[in-house]
Motif scaffolding. Structure first.
Motif, short mmCIF file in Angstrom:
data_model
loop_
_atom_site.label_atom_id
_atom_site.label_comp_id
_atom_site.label_asym_id
_atom_site.label_seq_id
_atom_site.Cartn_x
_atom_site.Cartn_y
_atom_site.Cartn_z
N ALA A 1 -0.30 -24.02 -11.81
CA ALA A 1 0.02 -22.62 -12.07
C ALA A 1 -1.16 -21.77 -11.61
O ALA A 1 -2.31 -22.06 -11.95
N THR A 2 -0.86 -20.74 -10.84
CA THR A 2 -1.91 -19.88 -10.28
C THR A 2 -1.45 -18.43 -10.27
O THR A 2 -0.26 -18.14 -10.41
N PRO A 3 -2.38 -17.49 -10.08
CA PRO A 3 -1.98 -16.11 -9.80
C PRO A 3 -1.25 -16.05 -8.45
O PRO A 3 -1.42 -16.94 -7.61
N VAL A 4 -0.46 -15.01 -8.26
CA VAL A 4 0.09 -14.73 -6.94
C VAL A 4 -0.90 -13.90 -6.14
O VAL A 4 -1.14 -14.14 -4.96
N SER A 5 -1.51 -12.94 -6.80
CA SER A 5 -2.42 -12.01 -6.12
C SER A 5 -3.56 -11.66 -7.07
O SER A 5 -3.38 -11.67 -8.29
N PRO A 6 -4.72 -11.33 -6.53
CA PRO A 6 -5.83 -10.92 -7.40
C PRO A 6 -5.55 -9.62 -8.14
O PRO A 6 -6.18 -9.34 -9.16
N GLY A 7 -4.63 -8.79 -7.62
CA GLY A 7 -4.35 -7.50 -8.25
C GLY A 7 -2.89 -7.14 -8.21
O GLY A 7 -2.05 -7.90 -7.71
N THR A 8 -2.58 -6.00 -8.75
CA THR A 8 -1.22 -5.46 -8.68
C THR A 8 -1.06 -4.70 -7.36
O THR A 8 -1.98 -4.63 -6.55
N ALA A 9 0.12 -4.14 -7.15
CA ALA A 9 0.41 -3.42 -5.91
C ALA A 9 -0.61 -2.29 -5.71
O ALA A 9 -0.85 -1.47 -6.61
N PHE A 10 -1.21 -2.25 -4.53
CA PHE A 10 -2.23 -1.25 -4.24
C PHE A 10 -1.61 -0.01 -3.59
O PHE A 10 -0.47 -0.06 -3.10
N PRO A 11 -2.31 1.12 -3.59
CA PRO A 11 -1.74 2.35 -3.02
C PRO A 11 -1.43 2.22 -1.53
O PRO A 11 -2.14 1.53 -0.79
N LEU A 12 -0.39 2.90 -1.11
CA LEU A 12 -0.06 2.96 0.31
C LEU A 12 -1.27 3.47 1.10
O LEU A 12 -1.91 4.45 0.71
N GLY A 13 -1.59 2.80 2.18
CA GLY A 13 -2.69 3.21 3.05
C GLY A 13 -4.06 2.72 2.63
O GLY A 13 -5.02 2.85 3.41
N ALA A 14 -4.18 2.11 1.45
CA ALA A 14 -5.50 1.75 0.93
C ALA A 14 -6.21 0.73 1.79
O ALA A 14 -7.45 0.77 1.92
N ASN A 15 -5.48 -0.22 2.39
CA ASN A 15 -6.11 -1.30 3.13
C ASN A 15 -5.83 -1.27 4.63
O ASN A 15 -6.22 -2.19 5.35
N LEU A 16 -5.16 -0.24 5.10
CA LEU A 16 -4.77 -0.22 6.52
C LEU A 16 -5.97 -0.19 7.46
O LEU A 16 -5.91 -0.74 8.56
N ALA A 17 -7.05 0.41 7.03
CA ALA A 17 -8.23 0.50 7.90
C ALA A 17 -9.15 -0.70 7.76
O ALA A 17 -10.18 -0.78 8.44
N ASP A 18 -8.78 -1.64 6.89
CA ASP A 18 -9.64 -2.79 6.63
C ASP A 18 -8.79 -4.07 6.67
O ASP A 18 -8.30 -4.53 5.65
N PRO A 19 -8.60 -4.65 7.87
CA PRO A 19 -7.75 -5.84 7.98
C PRO A 19 -8.18 -6.99 7.07
O PRO A 19 -7.33 -7.70 6.53
N MET A 20 -9.48 -7.17 6.86
CA MET A 20 -9.93 -8.27 6.01
C MET A 20 -9.48 -8.07 4.57
O MET A 20 -9.06 -9.02 3.90
N ALA A 21 -9.56 -6.85 4.07
CA ALA A 21 -9.08 -6.58 2.71
C ALA A 21 -7.59 -6.85 2.61
O ALA A 21 -7.11 -7.39 1.60
N MET A 22 -6.84 -6.51 3.67
CA MET A 22 -5.40 -6.79 3.67
C MET A 22 -5.16 -8.29 3.67
O MET A 22 -4.31 -8.80 2.92
N TYR A 23 -5.89 -9.04 4.49
CA TYR A 23 -5.69 -10.48 4.56
C TYR A 23 -6.03 -11.15 3.23
O TYR A 23 -5.39 -12.13 2.83
#
Length: 480
Positions: free
Chosen positions: A397-419
């Motif tokens: 059993a594991t988390p799916v994601s480290p966080g909940t849904a993030f704001p639109l546009g928050a990670n678009l300029a940072d591909p590593m954060a998105m990955y």
């Protein structure tokens, strides 16, 4: 009529209290009401849908009773549905109409399911947020200012919004599980080969799998019951054991179930709210008699690098077919090479181009051994970690994601954060394992998901365990 579950609608159809046409019309009306906000559907044809519903009603009146007969479904737009446009969320597919059905689509249609439309998606399934579609982002129904998750954003949102109780997405590194977690939907990534990939646009062939999504494990099992079975058109397909019980899924016994908690998945970086939800879920499982066992998957730290090296390499090969020569968009130019480069430049988005270039670099002379071959070796080590863990426990059993849904546009300029949104979802595909993502609770009003991971071919057992979890919790019943 309020939105029901697949089981609700199945019962109503079989009793004659509902008709397939009525359900389809209700779902189409909900699309009219909500699509302006959500942008989950790329193609729909009201008459095509209602015609399929009327055919289902005729079969029902004739006394036929099967799991998906008359049930509305939504299809991700990388699945071929004969006669319907197929875009892969990309402008380079402009004008392309599917000439045949994908095997999974065909099986749904033969079972009498009613297709409501084609779902929005990150372009060629490359994305973790639902923002990389050429046709605009899909929004999260729980908070329209936040991402829905990707790449199967439209499929998951369609179920969350009540367009259909069952949908098909695809999952390469988390593409049904991440949006499932963000939108409070149950999602299955099957054992590699359990569902045919024939008629599914390839992104990374050694990792891609069709991923069914629904409100609950029981609903998932009903849909899965008509989809499984070896396909002669897909040499990687296999027969999944235990499927005879899918149409009448029974919850597993939690008492004595050994649940492994990999320490690498519970370190720094997890939002406090997500950690709290998961700890509460584990306590509830333990109260039902499950045994929580600490385990280690030591090569997890290499998973993101390994996954993206393999994926980009396979992307660079698979997407070479989109060149303007045979189908889709074409930018006319004097020379062939100019036409191909102009077409690909105009038709493909920035994220797709990024992955093609990275993959071409990884496979190029002088770098193949240093990157791609090393990633394959790391994949073997990651797989061995799971083999060793399952000697100690029944499931993980594991988390799916480290966080909940993030704001639109928050990670678009940072591909590593998105990955890194995929950090907990990419390991299972590398090991070809089945995994269910299920609603586990809420953090500041946003959904949080929990993954149950099993050994190869344990898909039915995982659904039974998820059904047991959903019998002692009611998070999956909550709607946006």
């Amino acid at each position: 009529m309020s939105v029901g579950t697949l089981m609700d609608w199945r019962t109503g159809l079989d009793a004659g209290d509902l008709s397939a046409e009525f359900l389809a019309m209700e779902a189409l009306d909900r699309m009219d009401q909500r699509e302006g906000d959500l942008n989950a559907i790329l193609f729909r044809d009201r008459e095509l849908t209602l015609d399929a519903a009327r055919k289902a009603d005729r079969r029902l009146r004739a006394g036929e009773r099967t799991p998906m007969l008359g049930i509305p479904v939504v299809l991700k737009d990388n699945l071929h549905w004969k006669g319907a446009p197929l875009s892969n969320g990309s402008r380079i597919m402009q004008g392309y109409t599917a000439p045949y059905n994908a095997t999974v689509v065909n099986r749904l249609l033969e079972a009498g399911a009613v297709p409501m439309g084609k779902a929005n998606m990150d372009e060629f399934a490359m994305g973790s947020s639902g923002e990389y579609s050429a046709f605009g982002p899909t929004r999260n129904p729980w908070d329209l200012s936040r991402v829905a998750g990707g790449s199967s954003s439209g499929s998951i949102v369609s179920v969350a919004a009540g367009y259909a109780p069952f949908a098909l997405g695809t999952d390469t590194g988390g593409s049904v599980r991440l949006p499932g977690s963000f939108c409070n939907i149950t999602a299955l990534r099957p054992t590699y080969g359990a569902l045919s990939r024939y008629g599914v646009s390839a992104m990374a062939s050694s990792l891609d799998q069709v991923g069914p999504v629904a409100a609950s494990a029981r609903d998932l099992a009903l849909g899965l019951s008509v989809l499984t079975g070896r396909d002669p058109l897909d040499s990687t397909s296999l027969d999944l054991p235990g499927t005879k019980g899918l149409a009448d899924l029974r919850p597993a016994t939690l008492r004595g179930l050994r649940i492994g908690l990999p320490r690498e998945y519970f370190g720094e970086g997890i939002e406090p709210g997500v950690r709290g939800v998961l700890e509460a879920a584990f306590q509830r499982l333990a109260a039902e008699g499950a045994e929580l066992v600490p385990v280690s998957l030591p090569h997890t730290r290499y998973a993101i690098d390994t996954y993206y090296l393999i994926v980009t390499s396979e992307v660079s090969s698979n997407l070479s077919r989109y060149d303007g020569v045979r189908f889709g968009l074409r930018r006319e130019a004097g020379e062939l090479q100019e036409m191909i480069s102009g077409t690909r430049d105009a038709g493909l988005g920035a994220e797709v181009k990024r992955r093609i270039l990275l993959g071409a670099f990884c496979l190029s002379k002088g770098y193949y051994d240093a990157f791609y071959l090393k990633a394959l070796k790391a994949r073997t080590l990651i797989t061995r970690d799971f083999v060793e863990a399952f000697k100690q426990v029944d499931i993980l059993a594991t988390p799916v994601s480290p966080g909940t849904a993030f704001p639109l546009g928050a990670n678009l300029a940072d591909p590593m954060a998105m990955y890194l949104a995929d950090v907990f979802t990419v390991t299972m595909p590398l090991a070809a394992l089945p995994v269910v993502a299920a609603p586990a609770g809420f953090s500041e009003g946003l959904p949080v998901g929990l993954q149950f991971v099993g050994p190869s071919l344990s898909d039915v057992k995982l659904l039974e365990i998820t059904e047991a979890w959903q019998g002692i919790s009611d998070f999956h019943r909550k709607r946006s």
